[in-house]
Design a protein around this motif. Sequence first.
Motif, PDB file in Angstrom:
ATOM      1  N   PHE A 110       0.831  -1.332   0.131  1.00  0.00           N
ATOM      2  CA  PHE A 110      -0.072  -0.166   0.012  1.00  0.00           C
ATOM      3  C   PHE A 110       0.849   1.151  -0.015  1.00  0.00           C
ATOM      4  N   GLY A 156       3.971   1.294  -0.259  1.00  0.00           N
ATOM      5  CA  GLY A 156       5.310   1.195  -1.061  1.00  0.00           C
ATOM      6  C   GLY A 156       4.861   1.741  -2.434  1.00  0.00           C
ATOM      7  N   CYS A 177      11.665 -11.124  -4.376  1.00  0.00           N
ATOM      8  CA  CYS A 177      12.551 -11.269  -3.480  1.00  0.00           C
ATOM      9  C   CYS A 177      12.424 -11.122  -1.867  1.00  0.00           C
ATOM     10  N   ALA A 195       9.441  -3.196   3.330  1.00  0.00           N
ATOM     11  CA  ALA A 195       8.879  -4.638   3.610  1.00  0.00           C
ATOM     12  C   ALA A 195       8.786  -4.796   4.912  1.00  0.00           C
ATOM     13  N   SER A 245       8.616   3.399  10.038  1.00  0.00           N
ATOM     14  CA  SER A 245       8.617   2.996  11.649  1.00  0.00           C
ATOM     15  C   SER A 245       7.104   3.359  11.778  1.00  0.00           C
ATOM     16  N   LYS A 275       9.499  -3.136  15.378  1.00  0.00           N
ATOM     17  CA  LYS A 275       9.760  -2.099  14.632  1.00  0.00           C
ATOM     18  C   LYS A 275      10.921  -1.172  15.487  1.00  0.00           C
ATOM     19  N   TYR A 314       4.913   6.639  11.114  1.00  0.00           N
ATOM     20  CA  TYR A 314       3.599   6.816  10.463  1.00  0.00           C
ATOM     21  C   TYR A 314       2.547   6.758  11.647  1.00  0.00           C
ATOM     22  N   PHE A 315       1.492   7.588  11.414  1.00  0.00           N
ATOM     23  CA  PHE A 315       0.337   7.434  12.046  1.00  0.00           C
ATOM     24  C   PHE A 315      -0.753   6.381  11.081  1.00  0.00           C
TER      25      PHE A 315
HETATM   26  N1  LIG Z   1      -0.425   1.013   7.030  1.00  0.00           N
HETATM   27  C1  LIG Z   1      -0.098   1.275   8.295  1.00  0.00           C
HETATM   28  O1  LIG Z   1      -1.212   1.850   8.984  1.00  0.00           O
HETATM   29  C2  LIG Z   1       1.264   1.404   8.716  1.00  0.00           C
HETATM   30  C3  LIG Z   1       1.403   2.298  10.015  1.00  0.00           C
HETATM   31  C4  LIG Z   1       2.851   2.284  10.416  1.00  0.00           C
HETATM   32  C5  LIG Z   1       3.691   1.683   9.818  1.00  0.00           C
HETATM   33  N2  LIG Z   1       3.551   0.802   8.876  1.00  0.00           N
HETATM   34  C6  LIG Z   1       4.652   0.206   7.901  1.00  0.00           C
HETATM   35  O2  LIG Z   1       4.755   0.558   6.773  1.00  0.00           O
HETATM   36  C7  LIG Z   1       5.240  -0.263   5.998  1.00  0.00           C
HETATM   37  C8  LIG Z   1       4.210  -0.575   4.626  1.00  0.00           C
HETATM   38  O3  LIG Z   1       2.999  -0.804   5.159  1.00  0.00           O
HETATM   39  P1  LIG Z   1       1.893  -1.034   4.160  1.00  0.00           P
HETATM   40  O4  LIG Z   1       0.566  -0.595   4.863  1.00  0.00           O
HETATM   41  O5  LIG Z   1       2.216  -0.607   2.834  1.00  0.00           O
HETATM   42  O6  LIG Z   1       1.609  -2.648   4.200  1.00  0.00           O
HETATM   43  P2  LIG Z   1       1.828  -3.619   3.025  1.00  0.00           P
HETATM   44  O7  LIG Z   1       1.465  -5.175   3.757  1.00  0.00           O
HETATM   45  O8  LIG Z   1       0.637  -3.304   2.346  1.00  0.00           O
HETATM   46  O9  LIG Z   1       3.286  -3.613   2.433  1.00  0.00           O
HETATM   47  C9  LIG Z   1       4.302  -4.284   2.885  1.00  0.00           C
HETATM   48  C10 LIG Z   1       4.835  -4.934   1.782  1.00  0.00           C
HETATM   49  O10 LIG Z   1       6.134  -5.663   2.087  1.00  0.00           O
HETATM   50  C11 LIG Z   1       5.981  -6.977   1.564  1.00  0.00           C
HETATM   51  N3  LIG Z   1       6.698  -7.700   2.352  1.00  0.00           N
HETATM   52  C12 LIG Z   1       6.413  -8.198   3.749  1.00  0.00           C
HETATM   53  N4  LIG Z   1       7.583  -8.825   4.299  1.00  0.00           N
HETATM   54  C13 LIG Z   1       8.706  -8.840   3.099  1.00  0.00           C
HETATM   55  C14 LIG Z   1       9.579  -9.414   3.095  1.00  0.00           C
HETATM   56  N5  LIG Z   1      10.038 -10.331   4.050  1.00  0.00           N
HETATM   57  N6  LIG Z   1      10.232  -9.477   2.162  1.00  0.00           N
HETATM   58  C15 LIG Z   1      10.050  -8.836   1.006  1.00  0.00           C
HETATM   59  N7  LIG Z   1       8.650  -8.166   0.905  1.00  0.00           N
HETATM   60  C16 LIG Z   1       8.093  -8.109   2.015  1.00  0.00           C
HETATM   61  C17 LIG Z   1       4.459  -7.431   1.469  1.00  0.00           C
HETATM   62  O11 LIG Z   1       4.269  -8.194   0.557  1.00  0.00           O
HETATM   63  C18 LIG Z   1       4.144  -5.983   1.104  1.00  0.00           C
HETATM   64  O12 LIG Z   1       4.005  -5.584  -0.364  1.00  0.00           O
HETATM   65  C19 LIG Z   1       5.216  -2.005   6.806  1.00  0.00           C
HETATM   66  O13 LIG Z   1       6.759  -2.048   7.321  1.00  0.00           O
HETATM   67  C20 LIG Z   1       4.354  -1.373   8.119  1.00  0.00           C
HETATM   68  O14 LIG Z   1       4.942  -1.909   9.253  1.00  0.00           O
HETATM   69  C21 LIG Z   1       2.121   0.829   8.272  1.00  0.00           C
END
Ligand SMILES: NC(=O)c1ccc[n+]([C@@H]2O[C@H](COP(=O)([O-])OP(=O)(O)OC[C@H]3O[C@@H](n4cnc5c(N)ncnc54)[C@H](O)[C@@H]3O)[C@@H](O)[C@H]2O)c1
Length: 383
Positions: free
Chosen positions: A23, A25, A69, A93, A135, A165, A189-190
């Motif tokens: 999302f 990314g 990967c 990731a 984070s 984290k 992030y919030f």
């Molecule tokens: N969405 C939120 O509310 C939020 C809030 C705070 C922090 N975050 C952090 O932001 C980052 C992205 O979140 P998002 O909402 O886009 O989640 P998401 O699940 O949509 O994206 C994470 C991506 O990482 C990939 N992934 C996971 N483990 C992996 C690995 N070992 N190797 C390669 N790819 C891997 C997944 O397939 C996915 O495409 C995460 O690290 C999450 O902890 C998200």
Amino acid sequence: MSSSFVSQPVPGKYILVTGGAGFIGSHTVLQLCRNGHDVVVVDNLCNSVEDSVKRVEIITGKKVPFYLCDVRNKEDLTKVFDKYDFWAVIHFAGLKSVAESFKIPDVYMQNNTEATRILVDCMMEHDVHNIVFSSSATLYGYGRGKDLLTEDCNIEPINPYGESKYKAEQIITEKMKSFEKGQACFLRYFNPIGADVTGLIGENPKDIPNNLIPYITQTLVGRREILSVFGNDYNTPDGTCVRDYIHITDLADGHLAALEKLRENEVNRNGASAPIDDRTLIYNMGNGNGFSVLEIVAAMSKAAGKQVPYKIAERRRGDVDRLVASSAKANKELKWFTKYNIEQMCADAWRWQSTNPEGYDNPSEYILNLLADYEKKNASKKE
Ligand SMILES: NC(=O)c1ccc[n+]([C@@H]2O[C@H](COP(=O)([O-])OP(=O)(O)OC[C@H]3O[C@@H](n4cnc5c(N)ncnc54)[C@H](O)[C@@H]3O)[C@@H](O)[C@H]2O)c1
């Protein structure tokens, strides 16, 4: 609207985005491409599909090499580092479900913390000096005693996800101490919500959504029956949890702002060493406004023109009353400001889900035509 934050690519250099199909990314890759950056994505697709990256390519007309990967696999990751001259890494990731992290804490530690160690080792071995790390506000735990959370608040993760984290932040900081020109930017992030204004990419979790908005939008398109609101006896005006919601495009632009800051610092230092505190920067990424779950339900119902069905359920383990950001530090130092309000966030989330009810699967005629229009427009630009 293409991009609100202008960011200059480093000529001849690539940005590596881990988790770039997910999302946050995919929206960041989109904003990077709109700014002319050359981007490479690695993702194991555990919570995403490659189509998100393909759609970014179609929207922008820019090629984005994709590698299936796992960041935990050093051998595979090294092959990608060997192939490109990276200037920076944006590390998304990771796994992100608080509830799941209680069930499989070791997996969270492996995937979020140990994977970060492997990634930074690869960076150091290939002289890639800059990392922006995803984070989370969850590091602030109960967020005690502060109406708006600042970066110097106590760190007290109250769930294994938050711990994974925080440990990743610590590992990066530790590694940067012995990596003389290494720099890191931790973005806490919030709650990112919404979707790109084109409606062509958006939030598309593989399983039952852990986050509020995709659960709501999937309920509205009939993929889920009813939203459970976890607890209505919190210490908040309507009893439901209050969170800080930020538009995904604002958050994506925050990453561009972070890259600009790292680059500015690199140029200003001109090869000289700097203390670790100047090389590890921390910024909250939020909006500064709190909305309760029921307020979001009302805003989404208004955006969609129909009521979100919901029921009140038991509290969830690890939830806290209120987490709202102060992003004053990012405003001042990164010159980054949010632009979207809650109505726009909900409207964009709904545009994405209503025109892509099955996410990236089975695109409608409307979406296929829209994609074809972008392809035509980009082809004529190249001629
Ligand atoms: N969405 C939120 O509310 C939020 C809030 C705070 C922090 N975050 C952090 O932001 C980052 C992205 O979140 P998002 O909402 O886009 O989640 P998401 O699940 O949509 O994206 C994470 C991506 O990482 C990939 N992934 C996971 N483990 C992996 C690995 N070992 N190797 C390669 N790819 C891997 C997944 O397939 C996915 O495409 C995460 O690290 C999450 O902890 C998200």
